[in-house]
Each structure stands twice: as structure tokens, then as C-alpha cells.
Design a protein around this motif. Sequence first.
Motif, PDB file in Angstrom:
ATOM      1  N   ALA A  92       0.840  -1.201   0.000  1.00  0.00           N
ATOM      2  CA  ALA A  92       0.000   0.000   0.000  1.00  0.00           C
ATOM      3  C   ALA A  92       0.876   1.252   0.000  1.00  0.00           C
ATOM      4  O   ALA A  92       0.579   2.223  -0.713  1.00  0.00           O
ATOM      5  N   ARG A  93       1.954   1.265   0.765  1.00  0.00           N
ATOM      6  CA  ARG A  93       2.832   2.428   0.817  1.00  0.00           C
ATOM      7  C   ARG A  93       3.573   2.631  -0.508  1.00  0.00           C
ATOM      8  O   ARG A  93       3.740   3.753  -0.982  1.00  0.00           O
ATOM      9  N   MET A  94       4.024   1.545  -1.101  1.00  0.00           N
ATOM     10  CA  MET A  94       4.742   1.655  -2.373  1.00  0.00           C
ATOM     11  C   MET A  94       3.805   2.091  -3.500  1.00  0.00           C
ATOM     12  O   MET A  94       4.217   2.803  -4.414  1.00  0.00           O
ATOM     13  N   THR A  95       2.532   1.718  -3.423  1.00  0.00           N
ATOM     14  CA  THR A  95       1.549   2.185  -4.401  1.00  0.00           C
ATOM     15  C   THR A  95       1.384   3.695  -4.265  1.00  0.00           C
ATOM     16  O   THR A  95       1.292   4.418  -5.262  1.00  0.00           O
ATOM     17  N   GLY A  96       1.376   4.185  -3.051  1.00  0.00           N
ATOM     18  CA  GLY A  96       1.290   5.624  -2.818  1.00  0.00           C
ATOM     19  C   GLY A  96       2.512   6.342  -3.370  1.00  0.00           C
ATOM     20  O   GLY A  96       2.405   7.422  -3.973  1.00  0.00           O
ATOM     21  N   ALA A  98       4.274   5.360  -5.856  1.00  0.00           N
ATOM     22  CA  ALA A  98       4.194   5.295  -7.318  1.00  0.00           C
ATOM     23  C   ALA A  98       3.345   6.430  -7.878  1.00  0.00           C
ATOM     24  O   ALA A  98       3.485   6.807  -9.041  1.00  0.00           O
ATOM     25  N   LEU A  99       2.451   6.997  -7.050  1.00  0.00           N
ATOM     26  CA  LEU A  99       1.587   8.085  -7.500  1.00  0.00           C
ATOM     27  C   LEU A  99       2.242   9.463  -7.384  1.00  0.00           C
ATOM     28  O   LEU A  99       1.641  10.456  -7.796  1.00  0.00           O
ATOM     29  N   VAL A 100       3.454   9.539  -6.820  1.00  0.00           N
ATOM     30  CA  VAL A 100       4.143  10.829  -6.689  1.00  0.00           C
ATOM     31  C   VAL A 100       4.509  11.313  -8.090  1.00  0.00           C
ATOM     32  O   VAL A 100       5.096  10.564  -8.872  1.00  0.00           O
ATOM     33  N   TRP A 105       9.835  14.045  -7.810  1.00  0.00           N
ATOM     34  CA  TRP A 105      11.002  13.170  -7.711  1.00  0.00           C
ATOM     35  C   TRP A 105      12.269  13.926  -8.124  1.00  0.00           C
ATOM     36  O   TRP A 105      13.335  13.760  -7.515  1.00  0.00           O
ATOM     37  N   TRP A 106      12.142  14.739  -9.167  1.00  0.00           N
ATOM     38  CA  TRP A 106      13.290  15.537  -9.597  1.00  0.00           C
ATOM     39  C   TRP A 106      13.717  16.515  -8.497  1.00  0.00           C
ATOM     40  O   TRP A 106      14.898  16.717  -8.252  1.00  0.00           O
ATOM     41  N   LEU A 107      12.715  17.119  -7.856  1.00  0.00           N
ATOM     42  CA  LEU A 107      13.010  18.054  -6.770  1.00  0.00           C
ATOM     43  C   LEU A 107      13.702  17.332  -5.614  1.00  0.00           C
ATOM     44  O   LEU A 107      14.700  17.829  -5.064  1.00  0.00           O
TER      45      LEU A 107
END
Length: 180
Positions: A92-96, A98-100, A105-107
Motif C-alpha cells: 500500500a505504501r509503495m503504491t502511494g 508510485a503516485l508521486v 522526484w526531480w526536486l
Amino acid sequence: MERLFGMIFGSGGNVVKETAEVFRVNAEAQATRDAGLREAALEQFAAEFAAPRRSRFDRLMDALNRLPRPAMALGTLGLFVAAMVDPAWFAARMTGIALVPEPLWWLLGAVVSFYFGARHQAKGQEFQRQLTAAMADAPRVMGQLREIEALRAAPEAAHPPDDTLVQENAALADWRATRG
């Protein structure tokens, strides 16, 4: 008798003692000088190596500056443990994550890169200073190596005969010459 004592001991001073101190150092006075010298050296070292006074804010900032690396390392290990202990929670956390969005991510990458990049640059510059100091010392070290190799090549040079160890005293040579 009084004049004899006056001549030997002088008027209030000790002529014998003062004359003896011309040929031999007064042990008590030398010990006092040595103690003063040691005390001065210790005071200098204490002043040189004393930690500068820092405010609570400075200490807090130093403590916070030391947290990111251990937190990231321990957090990564914690993710592995969480994946083994509760795979559903971990998924569940890794799915969250993945939505970032990609710009975030660049920041994050830029922030982490600047943080560790600045530290890497500071450590690299410190390494360069140490390397420069070592290279500046290289000629002296090479000279010592050449001397050691010369001793290894000629072992008798390491243990010269006893007469080469005694240096001639010029004043003693003159005195001997005048005595015949």
C-alpha cells in the motif's frame, strides 16, 4: 679570620655558591625554570586546542545536520523489514509512492544531490589539502629513503668505527698544541 670568611662568603652573598654555579647549573633553579617552561607550553596547548564556545543554536544545527544520512540508511533498512513483516502494508505504501508526480522526484533528487554534493565537495577539498601537504613533504621522505638504501647497501656505514664518532674539539686541540 673574619676577613677570610668575608673573602670566601663575600658581603651578604655566597661566593663559593656563586663560583660553583659558574661550572655547574643550580639544580633547584633549573627545576624552577623547567617547571615554568612546561607550564607555559601547557597553557599554549590549552589555548590552541580549546574548543570554541558555541551557542545552543549552533549545536542544534550541527545535530540536525548529522541526521539525514543515518535516517535515510535506517529508513531503507526499515522498508526491507516492513516488506517482510507486513507485505500488504508495504505494498500500500509503495503504491502511494508510485503516485508521486515526476517533478517532485526531480526536486527530491536535486535536494539530496545538493546536500550530499556539498558534503562530497567539502570532503574532496579536505582530501586535496592533505594530498598537497603530503606531496610537499615528498622530497624530505625521498631523501630519507635514499639514506636508508645507502645504509642497506653498505652495512658498515651504519656502525662506523668508534674513532669517527668522536669529533675533535678545536679548543682542546689548540690547548694540546700549546702544551707540546
